[in-house]
Each structure stands twice: as C-alpha cells, then as structure tokens.
Design an enzyme around this catalytic site. Structure first.
Site: not given
Ligand code: GLU
Length: 304
Positions: A63, A66, A188, A240, A258
C-alpha cells in the site's frame, strides 16, 4: 544529530520485537517472509542517505504504492479527484466493505483499498498503463533503474483478492469506476507488488519532503500545496485504523503497507523508510512502528 548512530542504535533496540508478529497471511506469497528482517533508511534533502539493517533487501511495497499513485493522479487530474473519493479517516479496516455501501460507493479516503482502486481507475484513464507509469516514476525518483514488479506476488493477490474484487464491483455498480473491473484490479495488484529496498523508498519519498520538487530527479512533481495535501492525508489516513496511534507516537505523515514497509515524511528535512515483515493487529509493521517512534522521540524531530 548523528543520524547513522541514531539508526544503528534503533536497529539494535528493536531486535526484541522481531519475530513477535507474523507477516501478512492473506496474500500467500507474502506469508513466507522471514519476520527477523529489519531495515531503516533516512534520506535527507541535502543528498545523504543513511541506512542500517537489511537495507539492501527489496520487499513488496504494497500500500505504500498508494501514496505514489495518488501523487501521479493529483499531478495529472488535479482536484477533480475529490468528487470521486473523500479525504476523511475511515476508522475501519483497510479492506472493509460496510462503509462503502452506506456512502454510495464513494470511498472515505484514497488510502483504504476502495479509495486506491478509484485512484487506479483514474490513473488508467489518464495515464494508460498506469502500473508501468508508476514503476518508471519510482525508478526515476529512487535512482534505481531495475525496480520491478513481483509477478508472483501480483498473481497470488489476484488469486485471493476476492475482497478487492467485491469492492471494485460494488463501486462499478455505483458508477464510480469507469474502466473494466479486471483492468483496474490488475494494475492495482501490480502497483502493490513493486519491490524496493528502504534506501530506494526513502529517496523516492523525498519530493514529498521537499514541497513537491524532487531533489533526486530535479522534477517539480507536485505543487507545494499538493505535497502538503498528500502529507496531510498520510498523517490522517496512511496507517489504516491506527493513524491516531501513529500521529501520537511518531508525529509524522506515514504510509504503511502489508509487506511490512512504512514510509515517513519530515517536511523540509528528510524521508525515512523502515521495513520489517511482522505486522501488528492493524496491519502495520510492529518493529517499524517501534523504530519510527524511537526515531522521532530521540531526535526530537516531528511535525508537531
Ligand atoms: N495489496 C494489498 C491489498 O489490497 C494492499 C494492502 C495494504 O498494503 O494495505 O489488500
């Protein structure tokens, strides 16, 4: 401040945390990572990069991609993005489905999976092959021309990515994905699978520490205001549903993944990357959080 001494001390002091937490198991290709690994790197705006631990080992950035994909989309698409994704913390796990239905397919923020899928959809429309465009961006910004996808991890995630597929199909039904679900998911997953080491990651994050201008490539990647916006979203939504804990303990904009990596930004000064594959209950690297906490506490540096 003697950065090298500080991070060597931190690498030693977090050793008791290694092995206390397990790597992500829901992506089988990540589950086998050795949880004893730890690395930290600090890249400063004056061109130095200090590292300690397993700093040559590349890992799946997951992530953390992102934050970089969001930067590319803000650069090419601007504020129109915010009609399709919000910028509020979600308080829910990163792959949660419930909130999305209440909120008619508009994700809470670009860093939960639903939000990142919308950002990937816009990137696909604006940039074409957006995962390859992201790889090129990261190669330029880190100075490492051989950064690449890990197809085994991307395939493993695709095979087990039923929650992400559910999120994408739901948003498609709400009209908030414009490209075919399969293409969005595949770009993605590829972006998440990119492998970098902590030094490459810290260097690649420097444009966020330098108000949008990269000291590595010399490119003005974002406006000063856009760099501030991404840092603000990293602080409030980047880790998160532990963003409050990170703001309290670390006090820096951070984006975790992760794979066990965390990128942290100290605007105007430096970018810090840590990695250790064992994750805590909320999906952040256990030793990574301990290391960042010690870094800002001992150096007295944070955004506060
Ligand atoms: N590729 C992972 C997923 O979609 C990324 C999760 C993460 O790093 O937060 O579940």
């Amino acid at each position: 401040m003697n950065i090298q001494q500080l991070i060597d001390d931190i690498a030693r002091d977090v050793r008791p945390y290694l092995g206390q937490a397990a790597p992500a198991a829901y992506i089988p290709a990540l589950a086998g990572e050795d949880p004893q690994q730890f690395a930290i790197a600090v890249a400063t705006l004056d061109g130095h990069c200090h590292a300690s631990g397993d700093s040559d080992t590349r890992f799946s950035i997951q992530s953390i991609s992102k934050a970089f994909m969001l930067a590319r989309v803000l650069e090419v698409y601007g504020d129109s993005l915010w009609s399709r994704v919000n910028k509020e913390p979600s308080g829910n796990p990163f792959n949660s489905l419930v909130q999305l239905e209440y909120e008619q397919g508009i994700p809470r923020n670009p860093f939960i999976n639903a939000g990142a899928l919308v950002v990937s959809d816009i990137a696909l429309s604006q940039l074409g092959d957006c995962s390859t465009a992201l790889r090129e961006f990261l190669r330029e910004e880190s100075g490492a021309a051989d950064i690449d996808f890990d197809q085994h991890i991307a395939d493993s995630e695709a095979e087990h990515g039923h929650r992400n597929a559910a999120l994408a199909h739901f948003m498609k039904s709400c009209g908030n994905l414009h490209n075919p679900v399969d293409s969005v998911l595949s770009h993605y997953f590829r972006a998440c699978s990119l492998r970098m080491n902590v030094m490459e990651l810290a260097r690649a994050g420097l444009f966020l520490a330098n108000h949008g201008r990269s000291p590595v490539s010399g490119e003005q990647r974002l406006t000063r205001s856009q760099a501030k916006q991404i840092n603000a979203i990293m602080l409030t939504c980047g880790t998160y549903d532990a963003a409050g804990e990170f703001a309290y303990r670390v006090g820096l904009p951070c984006k975790s993944g992760v794979g066990g990596g965390i990128l942290a930004i100290l605007p105007g000064r430096m970018s810090i990357a840590v990695w250790s594959p064992g994750l805590d209950a909320r999906g952040n690297s256990l030793a990574g959080l301990e290391a960042l906490d010690r870094f800002t506490t001992r150096s007295g540096q944070s955004v506060f």
